[in-house]
Design a protein around this motif. Structure first.
Motif, short mmCIF file in Angstrom:
data_model
loop_
_atom_site.label_atom_id
_atom_site.label_comp_id
_atom_site.label_asym_id
_atom_site.label_seq_id
_atom_site.Cartn_x
_atom_site.Cartn_y
_atom_site.Cartn_z
N ASP A 189 -4.91 3.62 4.65
CA ASP A 189 -5.20 2.82 5.79
C ASP A 189 -6.79 2.05 5.45
O ASP A 189 -6.60 1.25 6.78
CB ASP A 189 -4.80 2.97 7.16
CG ASP A 189 -4.31 2.11 8.08
OD1 ASP A 189 -3.96 0.56 7.91
OD2 ASP A 189 -4.68 2.14 8.26
N THR A 190 -7.68 3.75 5.68
CA THR A 190 -9.11 3.08 6.57
C THR A 190 -9.81 3.29 4.83
O THR A 190 -10.86 2.16 5.46
CB THR A 190 -9.71 3.90 7.13
OG1 THR A 190 -8.85 5.25 6.49
CG2 THR A 190 -8.81 4.05 8.62
N ALA A 191 -9.51 3.04 4.01
CA ALA A 191 -10.42 3.48 2.51
C ALA A 191 -9.72 3.19 1.66
O ALA A 191 -8.56 3.20 1.58
CB ALA A 191 -11.12 4.63 2.61
N ARG B 5 -14.42 0.53 2.47
CA ARG B 5 -13.72 1.28 3.97
C ARG B 5 -13.33 0.39 4.76
O ARG B 5 -14.18 -1.12 5.10
CB ARG B 5 -15.45 1.76 4.09
CG ARG B 5 -15.23 2.43 6.10
CD ARG B 5 -16.22 2.92 6.18
NE ARG B 5 -16.35 3.87 5.32
CZ ARG B 5 -17.68 5.35 5.22
NH1 ARG B 5 -18.49 4.03 6.14
NH2 ARG B 5 -17.46 6.05 4.92
N TRP B 6 -12.91 0.27 5.35
CA TRP B 6 -12.31 -1.25 6.49
C TRP B 6 -13.38 -0.64 7.82
O TRP B 6 -12.94 0.42 8.17
CB TRP B 6 -10.96 -0.54 6.70
CG TRP B 6 -10.49 -2.03 7.38
CD1 TRP B 6 -9.55 -1.91 9.04
CD2 TRP B 6 -10.15 -3.16 7.46
NE1 TRP B 6 -9.40 -3.11 9.71
CE2 TRP B 6 -9.32 -3.72 8.48
CE3 TRP B 6 -10.13 -3.86 6.44
CZ2 TRP B 6 -9.32 -5.31 8.73
CZ3 TRP B 6 -9.77 -6.01 6.64
CH2 TRP B 6 -9.16 -6.18 7.79
N SER C 270 0.75 -0.80 -0.22
CA SER C 270 0.12 -0.25 -0.35
C SER C 270 0.61 1.29 -0.20
O SER C 270 0.62 2.52 -0.61
CB SER C 270 -1.31 -0.43 1.42
OG SER C 270 -0.21 -0.15 2.89
N GLY C 271 1.90 1.15 0.67
CA GLY C 271 2.81 2.10 0.28
C GLY C 271 3.26 2.59 -0.47
O GLY C 271 3.94 3.91 -0.72
N ASP D 116 -13.24 -6.26 7.63
CA ASP D 116 -12.92 -6.58 6.38
C ASP D 116 -13.47 -4.90 5.79
O ASP D 116 -13.24 -4.19 6.33
CB ASP D 116 -13.88 -7.74 6.75
CG ASP D 116 -14.32 -8.57 5.37
OD1 ASP D 116 -13.14 -8.37 4.62
OD2 ASP D 116 -15.12 -9.31 5.40
N TRP D 117 -13.55 -5.05 4.88
CA TRP D 117 -13.07 -4.74 3.55
C TRP D 117 -14.74 -4.66 3.08
O TRP D 117 -15.06 -5.19 3.08
CB TRP D 117 -12.53 -4.57 2.56
CG TRP D 117 -11.34 -4.00 2.66
CD1 TRP D 117 -9.97 -5.14 2.97
CD2 TRP D 117 -10.20 -2.50 3.20
NE1 TRP D 117 -8.50 -4.98 2.76
CE2 TRP D 117 -9.34 -3.73 3.15
CE3 TRP D 117 -10.43 -1.67 2.84
CZ2 TRP D 117 -8.24 -2.30 3.28
CZ3 TRP D 117 -9.89 -0.72 3.22
CH2 TRP D 117 -8.71 -1.22 3.28
#
Length: 273
Positions: free
Chosen positions: A191-193, A227-228, A63-64, A232-233
């Motif tokens: 990280d959250t979406a 969204r996390w 992700s980075g 789960d996503w």
């Protein structure tokens, strides 16, 4: 005049320094030297190849390095779909995979599986459609997505696929609606979406003798926003765009009965990035 055998012979010995010099060592041959060098280089290349054979493929960096924005063409930091070795999740809810990892690859796997569910035949019947949407969507937006999809899957829309108002196929025919993800790409990760683009091909139509809407293929890209939720996503929004579609192949179409048999015999997949 020639000497007779009984006449004495005279032998003259030259000083050592004046005797013809004979080479006691061979001069190096350029061709042989070149072949030796090439052999050494070849052996080194083979050794390096063997040493690197067991090293894992670095693959996507996670992700980075994902870049924001969908854009056209490849972006720096975004990688084309490639096997990661990650196994599909083994948990389900209402027949739909769930429990995806909190990673970029986990998000892409979730998007691929949710695209399959949102493109299934269950979406054409109210009760099963509500089940699908409740399963894949974030609870904060589930009601909104239900209203949006109820407005889309009308009796008129069902009629375009040869179904009745309740989403049922005519007697003797099998309704086919399958979505097959071809590839995934992270368009925007946090990280959250996250937002994931899923390139899909789909099969839609009525299979069986006498069908006036035979099963055909289409291509589209489904952009899934998720969204996390802590475990789960889950889907918060999605959008569909046509294509990109390849040139149709020169292949004979199957008969109605062959398509019907294939739909009944072959099940779907769970997908992992």
């Amino acid at each position: 005049m020639p000497l007779s055998d009984d006449q004495p012979h005279t032998r003259t010995r030259l000083p050592v320094a004046e005797q013809p010099h004979q080479m006691t060592t061979r001069q190096p041959r350029p061709v042989r030297t070149l072949l030796t060098v090439l052999l050494v280089v070849t052996l080194l290349v083979i050794a390096v190849s063997i040493a690197n054979r067991g090293k894992p493929d670095p693959g996507p960096t996670g992700s980075g390095n994902a870049t924001s924005g969908s854009g056209d063409g490849a972006q720096a930091g975004s990688a084309a779909t490639a096997p990661s070795g990650t196994k599909p999740v083994d948990t389900t809810d209402n027949g739909i995979a769930n429990g995806f990892p909190h990673t970029d690859q986990g998000a892409q796997s979730a998007a691929a599986n949710y695209a399959t569910a949102l493109g299934s035949a269950e979406m054409f019947q109210t009760t099963s459609r509500h089940t699908v949407v409740d399963t894949v969507s974030d609870p904060t937006v589930a009601a909104q997505l239900q209203q949006r999809l109820d407005a889309a899957f009308t009796a008129e829309n069902n009629g375009r696929f040869g179904l009745d108002a309740q989403g049922e196929a005519p007697k003797g025919l099998t309704f086919v609606s399958r979505t097959i993800p071809v590839g995934t790409r992270t368009a925007n990760y946090a990280d959250t979406a996250t937002k994931v683009e899923v390139w899909c091909t789909g099969l839609h139509g009525l299979a069986g003798d006498g069908s006036t809407r035979p099963v055909s293929q289409d291509w589209y890209t489904l952009t899934v926003t998720m969204r996390w939720n802590g475990s789960d996503w889950k889907v918060t929004d999605f959008d569909r765009a046509s294509g990109p579609a390849p040139v149709p192949g020169d292949q004979q179409a199957a008969t109605a009965q062959q398509i019907t048999d294939a739909v009944q015999r072959f099940g779907g997949f769970r997908y992992a990035r």
